[in-house]
Scaffold this motif. Structure first.
Motif, PDB file in Angstrom:
ATOM      1  N   ILE A   9      15.540  17.516 -16.121  1.00 61.35           N
ATOM      2  CA  ILE A   9      14.838  18.542 -16.891  1.00 61.35           C
ATOM      3  C   ILE A   9      13.781  17.889 -17.784  1.00 61.35           C
ATOM      4  O   ILE A   9      13.966  16.782 -18.281  1.00 61.35           O
ATOM      5  N   LYS A  63      12.295  22.174 -22.962  1.00 59.51           N
ATOM      6  CA  LYS A  63      13.342  22.949 -23.623  1.00 59.51           C
ATOM      7  C   LYS A  63      12.920  24.394 -23.886  1.00 59.51           C
ATOM      8  O   LYS A  63      13.648  25.165 -24.517  1.00 59.51           O
ATOM      9  N   PHE A 115      18.297  28.519 -19.787  1.00 60.65           N
ATOM     10  CA  PHE A 115      17.703  28.479 -18.460  1.00 60.65           C
ATOM     11  C   PHE A 115      18.803  28.295 -17.426  1.00 60.65           C
ATOM     12  O   PHE A 115      19.917  27.864 -17.727  1.00 60.65           O
ATOM     13  N   TYR A 160      19.287  26.507 -13.432  1.00 60.07           N
ATOM     14  CA  TYR A 160      18.669  25.421 -12.653  1.00 60.07           C
ATOM     15  C   TYR A 160      18.742  25.815 -11.191  1.00 60.07           C
ATOM     16  O   TYR A 160      19.819  25.877 -10.597  1.00 60.07           O
ATOM     17  N   GLU A 178      14.516  23.369 -10.235  1.00 53.80           N
ATOM     18  CA  GLU A 178      13.598  23.847 -11.260  1.00 53.80           C
ATOM     19  C   GLU A 178      14.359  24.533 -12.390  1.00 53.80           C
ATOM     20  O   GLU A 178      15.429  25.125 -12.162  1.00 53.80           O
ATOM     21  N   GLN A 179      13.804  24.453 -13.599  1.00 48.78           N
ATOM     22  CA  GLN A 179      14.320  25.224 -14.719  1.00 48.78           C
ATOM     23  C   GLN A 179      13.733  26.634 -14.641  1.00 48.78           C
ATOM     24  O   GLN A 179      12.512  26.807 -14.594  1.00 48.78           O
ATOM     25  N   TRP A 219      13.629  30.126 -16.710  1.00 47.72           N
ATOM     26  CA  TRP A 219      13.858  30.465 -18.123  1.00 47.72           C
ATOM     27  C   TRP A 219      14.246  31.919 -18.319  1.00 47.72           C
ATOM     28  O   TRP A 219      13.729  32.818 -17.664  1.00 47.72           O
TER      29      TRP A 219
END
Length: 642
Positions: A439, A442, A632, A634, A638-639, A641
């Motif tokens: 990651i 934030k 978030f 995963y 990818e994160q 949100w």
């Protein structure tokens, strides 16, 4: 019979009513008015002493007085001085002088809420009532507005905690009535006024956190969102257009703030206008949700750029007191049980519903969204009966948690869940099935930043051994849209002591930090010949600070000695939410409470966690500084949100 005797009889009648049985809203208001009680009784007496004792104006007066409780204006000597300066200004004010004035005054700011019941005088209320009735009766759309609608959305003299000013209705009517003199319907009038006032009072952030009266605000060219809404709403009401301020109290997936706008309220529906459109629509979209991308995004751009703000609930601020349950078990109850708001989510197409089942012995369930930088905070509350409850008119594509209280302590009633396409997707962490994640942020990346970075290709770094750069060599060029940390590799053999960054003539995107590397080591640089000030902020090891900028600006640097550079690293202006190797972080997953996966200080600009439960809702906290943090999931490395 004399006027004095009539007033005495009216007062006696009200006092007799106040002594009989359960106290009414009017009686409560008169009691709380204290020394100002006689002023309110004068208003009642004024409208009782007309030919028709049951006149609508008397009913309107009673409506205002009984709903005045807890309404008021934020006041201080500093606010008073600030208002006087605004009114005395000889031109429309932009934000710079307003902010300067308030910065001077704020040190003496001791705000109090001046309760309307204790300060509003009879002549102000009479003037307001007569003015409201005059425009209501004269409006071509009079038949579209019944008395109930009139009382709720034309008659009230305030929206929020703004200051009050005598003559505000007449002042706004004189200025804006010519705009709508030919309008035949209330919707047509609303559209005309909205388009005009919204353009006259532009949006801007402000150091002044309160709301002036609408007479004073006519001297401003810019104002904050809620100030603009109060101004626009007041113009509407001054013209006999029933208006309300609707709002997203807090976005469900972004920021600590929400958004407010002015809506037209009729007995059939709620109308609003989306962003730069001019037509008022029913069940309209919510503006300010999208970050418009002004440039094409390259296919290989490494981050998602489709982020949108999501509402979970939409509320309407009301002057009329709403019936609310007395929730005293915790402070959350006060935040979701306001007597001056109603839920209008369904009027904007929020139509998702969810049922909750729990074995916990709780009386109420609080539906929560995550408040940026803090934790779950409630947006709605309902009773739990036989372990079941239901929440209605919810926003989609939002992550929710449901909390109850046992012995005064909050407890999760079930797993967090994602409401997606109307279906409830539980985010239950699978601790038996773990995975490795990488990651780098934030907080979600919004379209604001690609819009800032997209114009940068075409910029270049030049080298010279002459401080005046009479002879230069291009060391590297920015050939693609940058992200956060950008490394430009070089294979040159010539040594240079002076380096400069030259932006394109049309580009004013700031450079936040520059690093020069030679032989695998960072080379010290100090500011050199530049076209802007504060160049030192681009070599201060802080990727948030930045120099001044102007289109086509140049940043110059001097090295300690001539160097053969093998790379230049640059960081454009950003939101300071990328992972930094100088900070310490802690990752959590939600399992009916946040569970830590440990603290890390990364060696690079990304964090790696090896054992993370699958399907979990995650949260990364920066333990060094900053609190813009959001949950978030995963997915596909990818994160995503929420």
């Amino acid at each position: 019979m004399s006027k004095c005797n009539l007033f005495g009889i009216s007062v006696l009648l009200v006092l007799m009513l106040c002594s009989c049985g359960k106290q009414t809203s009017l009686e409560q208001a008169l009691e709380e008015a204290g020394d100002n009680r006689l002023e309110l009784l004068k208003v009642i007496d004024h409208y009782q002493n007309v030919d028709n004792a049951d006149s609508l104006k008397l009913k309107a007066a009673i409506f205002l007085i009984e709903n005045m409780r807890e309404h008021g204006a934020v006041w201080s000597e500093a606010v008073d001085t600030f208002r006087r300066r605004v009114v005395e200004a000889d031109s429309l004010l932009m934000m710079e002088p307003l902010n300067t004035w308030w910065d001077e005054l704020v040190k003496n700011h001791r705000p109090v809420l001046r309760q309307d019941l204790n300060y509003v005088k009879a002549d102000f209320l009479i003037q307001n009532i007569d003015g409201a009735f005059r425009v209501w009766n004269e409006a071509p759309w009079r038949k579209e507005i019944d008395f109930g609608l009139f009382c709720r959305y034309v008659l009230p003299y305030r929206f929020e905690t703004e200051l009050l000013a005598y003559g505000w209705r007449d002042s706004l009517y004189r200025k804006y009535h010519p705009l709508v003199k030919d309008a035949r319907t209330v919707k047509e009038a609303f559209e005309i006024v909205h388009d005009t006032v919204w353009k006259r009072l532009l949006s801007s952030s402000s150091h002044f956190p309160h709301i002036l009266d609408v007479v004073a605000m006519q001297h401003q060219r810019k104002a904050m969102c809620v100030q603009r809404c109060v101004m626009l709403g007041a113009v509407m009401r001054a013209l006999g257009i029933p208006a309300a301020i609707d709002n997203v109290g807090r976005w469900a997936n972004y920021s600590r703030n929400g958004h407010a706008w002015v809506a037209l309220v009729t007995n059939e529906a709620t109308y609003s206008i989306y962003e730069d459109e001019k037509v008022a629509k029913i069940n309209n979209r919510i503006d300010a949700t999208e970050f418009e991308l002004k440039y094409p995004i390259p296919d290989d751009f490494p981050m998602r750029t489709d982020f949108k703000k999501r509402p979970a609930k939409i509320w309407r601020s009301t002057f009329e007191r709403q019936p609310v349950e007395d929730i005293t078990e915790n402070d959350w109850g006060k935040s979701v049980a306001s007597p001056f708001r109603i839920d209008v989510s369904a009027a904007y197409g929020l139509d998702k519903n969810v049922e909750i089942q729990t074995a916990r012995a709780v009386k109420r369930a609080y539906l929560c969204t995550f408040a940026t930088g803090t934790d779950w905070m409630p947006i709605d509350v309902t009773e739990v009966k036989n372990g079941l409850c239901r929440f209605e008119a919810l926003g989609d594509s939002v992550v929710y948690a449901v909390i109850g209280f046992e012995e005064g302590k909050p407890v999760a009633l079930e797993d967090a869940f994602l409401l997606l396409d109307g279906k409830k997707k539980r985010l239950t962490p699978d601790k038996q099935n773990t995975r490795r994640i990488v990651i780098d942020r934030k907080y979600p990346l919004t379209g604001k930043w690609p819009n800032e970075w997209a114009p940068m290709p075409g910029a270049r770094f030049e080298g010279s051994n002459d401080a005046q750069f009479t002879q230069t060599e291009v060391l590297a060029s920015v050939e693609r849209m940058p992200v956060f940390r950008n490394v430009l590799k070089m294979d040159g053999r010539q040594r240079f002591r002076y380096i400069r960054y030259c932006s394109k003539e049309t580009c004013d995107t700031p450079i936040a930090e520059v690093e020069f590397w030679s032989g695998g080591h960072k080379v010290k640089a100090v500011p050199g010949k530049s076209t802007v000030k504060k160049v030192e902020l681009s070599v201060d090891d802080n990727t948030l600070t930045r120099p001044d900028i102007a289109p086509g600006y140049i940043l110059g640097y001097e090295l300690e000695k001539p160097e053969v550079l093998d790379s230049i690293v640059f960081y454009p202006w950003n939101d300071d939410n990328f992972v930094l190797p100088t900070h310490e972080y802690e990752l959590f997953y939600y399992d009916k409470g946040w569970v830590s996966l440990g603290k890390r200080k990364p060696e690079t600009y990304a964090l790696v966690y090896e054992v993370v439960p699958a399907h979990a809702l995650l949260l990364l906290k920066d333990r060094t500084k900053g609190n813009e943090e959001r949950p978030f999931t995963y997915e596909n490395k990818e994160q995503v949100w929420w």
